[in-house]
Design an enzyme around this catalytic site. Structure first.
Site, mmCIF file in Angstrom:
data_model
loop_
_atom_site.group_PDB
_atom_site.id
_atom_site.type_symbol
_atom_site.label_atom_id
_atom_site.label_comp_id
_atom_site.label_asym_id
_atom_site.label_seq_id
_atom_site.Cartn_x
_atom_site.Cartn_y
_atom_site.Cartn_z
ATOM 1 C CG PHE A 245 36.822 42.781 31.259
ATOM 2 C CD1 PHE A 245 37.623 42.299 32.344
ATOM 3 C CD2 PHE A 245 35.794 42.271 30.563
ATOM 4 C CE1 PHE A 245 36.641 40.729 32.327
ATOM 5 C CE2 PHE A 245 35.579 41.121 30.330
ATOM 6 C CZ PHE A 245 35.405 40.362 31.454
ATOM 7 C CB CYS A 246 39.464 47.354 35.419
ATOM 8 S SG CYS A 246 40.603 48.832 35.771
#
Length: 224
Positions: free
Chosen positions: A132-133
């Site tokens: 996840f960014c």
């Protein structure tokens, strides 16, 4: 002699469904002659995953769309999303991706400071792990204290550059506030002014085609 400010296009329409948002960002690469900034939201909560990500990195029960740009997975719905589309002959296409990434996040930081939100640019060099960014800040990401508040990814092709980013809205800051902040930050940082436009029929038509033939297909979303 003072030169006139350069005009960039500004698109504020929507919200749209996630697949159409991704299609619209890509479609603009076929039509821009000057830089264009689109600021928008997702109509419904949805995950977007990076072009190079494996779909199995996210929950199989999660609705997602694969982006044209890279990077990590981002949960959309309550964030402020933007896309900067730049034609191939623009200066941004002639310098390193890290330089444009730095400049764009600096502009967003300037805009957020107008809203009373003070940010810093992440200086870490070590590659962070995770799907996840917003769990893995990388160099030049925008930080609010110890939290990553803005991340982005780019894609360059023979037509130009597409930079897609997401900004998490701090408590008390709403989408319209952030929209105004981004516009002011870009104008001040790049010495430009915006001309607000509507989505043309040609762009809309290509985006609808890309939405159906690409972004809604299993072949695209489950390619990796």
């Amino acid at each position: 002699m003072k030169h006139p400010q350069q005009s960039w296009s500004l698109i504020i329409e929507g919200p749209f469904l996630g697949e159409f948002n991704m299609a619209l960002d890509e479609a603009y690469l076929d039509f821009v002659s000057t830089p264009l900034l689109r600021i928008y939201q997702f109509l419904e909560p949805m995950l977007s995953i990076g072009y190079f990500q494996k779909w199995k990195e996210v929950s199989p029960d999660t609705k997602f769309v694969r982006r044209y740009t890279g990077g990590g997975a981002v949960q959309h719905g309550k964030d402020c999303v933007y896309a900067l589309v730049v034609p191939k002959d623009h200066f941004f296409c002639k310098v390193a991706a890290t330089d444009t990434y730095f400049s764009i996040h600096k502009a967003i930081g300037v805009g957020m400071s107008k809203l009373g939100v003070e940010t810093t640019l992440y200086g870490g060099e070590k590659k962070q792990e995770g799907a996840f960014c917003f769990q893995k800040p990388v160099k030049h990401d925008l930080m609010w204290g110890q939290e990553k508040i803005a991340g982005a990814a780019q894609r360059r092709n023979r037509k130009g550059l597409l930079h897609q980013g997401s900004i998490q809205l701090p408590t008390g800051i709403y989408f319209d506030d952030m929209l105004r902040g981004i516009v002011r930050g870009f104008e001040e940082t790049f010495g430009i002014h915006f001309q607000q436009d509507k989505i043309s029929e040609s762009v809309w038509s290509l985006a609808k085609e890309l939405e159906i033939k690409k972004y809604k297909t299993k072949e695209w979303n489950y390619m990796r």
